[in-house]
Write a protein that holds these residues in place. Structure first.
Motif, mmCIF file in Angstrom:
data_model
loop_
_atom_site.group_PDB
_atom_site.id
_atom_site.type_symbol
_atom_site.label_atom_id
_atom_site.label_comp_id
_atom_site.label_asym_id
_atom_site.label_seq_id
_atom_site.Cartn_x
_atom_site.Cartn_y
_atom_site.Cartn_z
ATOM 1 N N VAL A 84 21.132 -3.644 27.052
ATOM 2 C CA VAL A 84 20.602 -4.201 28.299
ATOM 3 C C VAL A 84 19.240 -3.584 28.611
ATOM 4 O O VAL A 84 18.312 -4.283 29.016
ATOM 5 N N ALA A 85 19.117 -2.292 28.395
ATOM 6 C CA ALA A 85 17.821 -1.644 28.632
ATOM 7 C C ALA A 85 16.764 -2.194 27.690
ATOM 8 O O ALA A 85 15.604 -2.382 28.080
ATOM 9 N N GLY A 86 17.134 -2.481 26.457
ATOM 10 C CA GLY A 86 16.194 -3.071 25.514
ATOM 11 C C GLY A 86 15.752 -4.450 25.936
ATOM 12 O O GLY A 86 14.584 -4.813 25.801
ATOM 13 N N CYS A 87 16.676 -5.252 26.453
ATOM 14 C CA CYS A 87 16.325 -6.587 26.943
ATOM 15 C C CYS A 87 15.424 -6.525 28.163
ATOM 16 O O CYS A 87 14.579 -7.395 28.371
ATOM 17 N N MET A 88 15.593 -5.498 28.985
ATOM 18 C CA MET A 88 14.780 -5.388 30.191
ATOM 19 C C MET A 88 13.371 -4.888 29.898
ATOM 20 O O MET A 88 12.423 -5.261 30.572
ATOM 21 N N VAL A 89 13.219 -4.040 28.879
ATOM 22 C CA VAL A 89 11.913 -3.479 28.589
ATOM 23 C C VAL A 89 11.129 -4.343 27.594
ATOM 24 O O VAL A 89 9.924 -4.205 27.463
ATOM 25 N N ALA A 90 11.799 -5.268 26.905
ATOM 26 C CA ALA A 90 11.141 -6.092 25.887
ATOM 27 C C ALA A 90 10.011 -6.959 26.446
ATOM 28 O O ALA A 90 8.975 -7.093 25.785
ATOM 29 N N PRO A 91 10.116 -7.577 27.623
ATOM 30 C CA PRO A 91 8.976 -8.366 28.111
ATOM 31 C C PRO A 91 7.763 -7.525 28.505
ATOM 32 O O PRO A 91 6.643 -8.021 28.501
ATOM 33 N N ILE A 92 7.965 -6.259 28.795
ATOM 34 C CA ILE A 92 6.860 -5.412 29.235
ATOM 35 C C ILE A 92 6.052 -4.907 28.042
ATOM 36 O O ILE A 92 4.833 -4.920 28.060
ATOM 37 N N VAL A 93 6.732 -4.459 27.012
ATOM 38 C CA VAL A 93 6.061 -3.947 25.813
ATOM 39 C C VAL A 93 6.322 -4.906 24.656
ATOM 40 O O VAL A 93 7.167 -5.781 24.725
ATOM 41 N N PHE A 94 5.559 -4.745 23.594
ATOM 42 C CA PHE A 94 5.746 -5.620 22.443
ATOM 43 C C PHE A 94 7.069 -5.315 21.766
ATOM 44 O O PHE A 94 7.493 -4.171 21.669
ATOM 45 N N LEU A 95 7.725 -6.338 21.276
ATOM 46 C CA LEU A 95 9.022 -6.208 20.636
ATOM 47 C C LEU A 95 8.867 -5.512 19.293
ATOM 48 O O LEU A 95 8.026 -5.865 18.485
ATOM 49 N N ASP A 96 9.680 -4.491 19.079
ATOM 50 C CA ASP A 96 9.619 -3.686 17.872
ATOM 51 C C ASP A 96 11.039 -3.294 17.496
ATOM 52 O O ASP A 96 11.829 -2.971 18.380
#
Length: 92
Positions: free
Chosen positions: A2-14
């Motif tokens: 869930v944290a990854g899904c929330m931070v993905a739009p802010i930073v580039f997906l890696d």
């Protein structure tokens, strides 16, 4: 996840974007004891305190992630079951 899904739009997906957080979580769980949920929570708090104090006074902010690795190596060397873990004996 869930944290990854929330931070993905802010930073580039890696693929390795949560690697540091995973390292801190593993260090906290290992410090407290993998088989003890309360110990894992207390170990997480201890890793946070050690990381912030060590980053401020010992290694600097650039090398704060290495403190988690040092904690992992130290715990596995000194007490592999963690601080609140218990050793399970089995007779053959």
């Amino acid at each position: 996840a869930v944290a990854g899904c929330m931070v993905a739009p802010i930073v580039f997906l890696d693929p390795n974007m949560m690697g540091g957080i995973l390292l801190y979580a593993f260090a906290g769980a290992l410090l407290g004891g993998i088989d003890n949920p309360l110990g894992a929570v207390l170990g997480g708090f201890a890793v946070g305190v050690i990381e912030n104090l060590g980053g401020a006074y010992l290694v600097g902010t650039e090398l704060k992630l290495t403190l988690a690795l040092v904690i992992i190596v130290a715990v596995l060397t000194v007490k592999p079951t963690g601080l609140m873990g218990r050793r399970v004996y089995s007779r053959v």
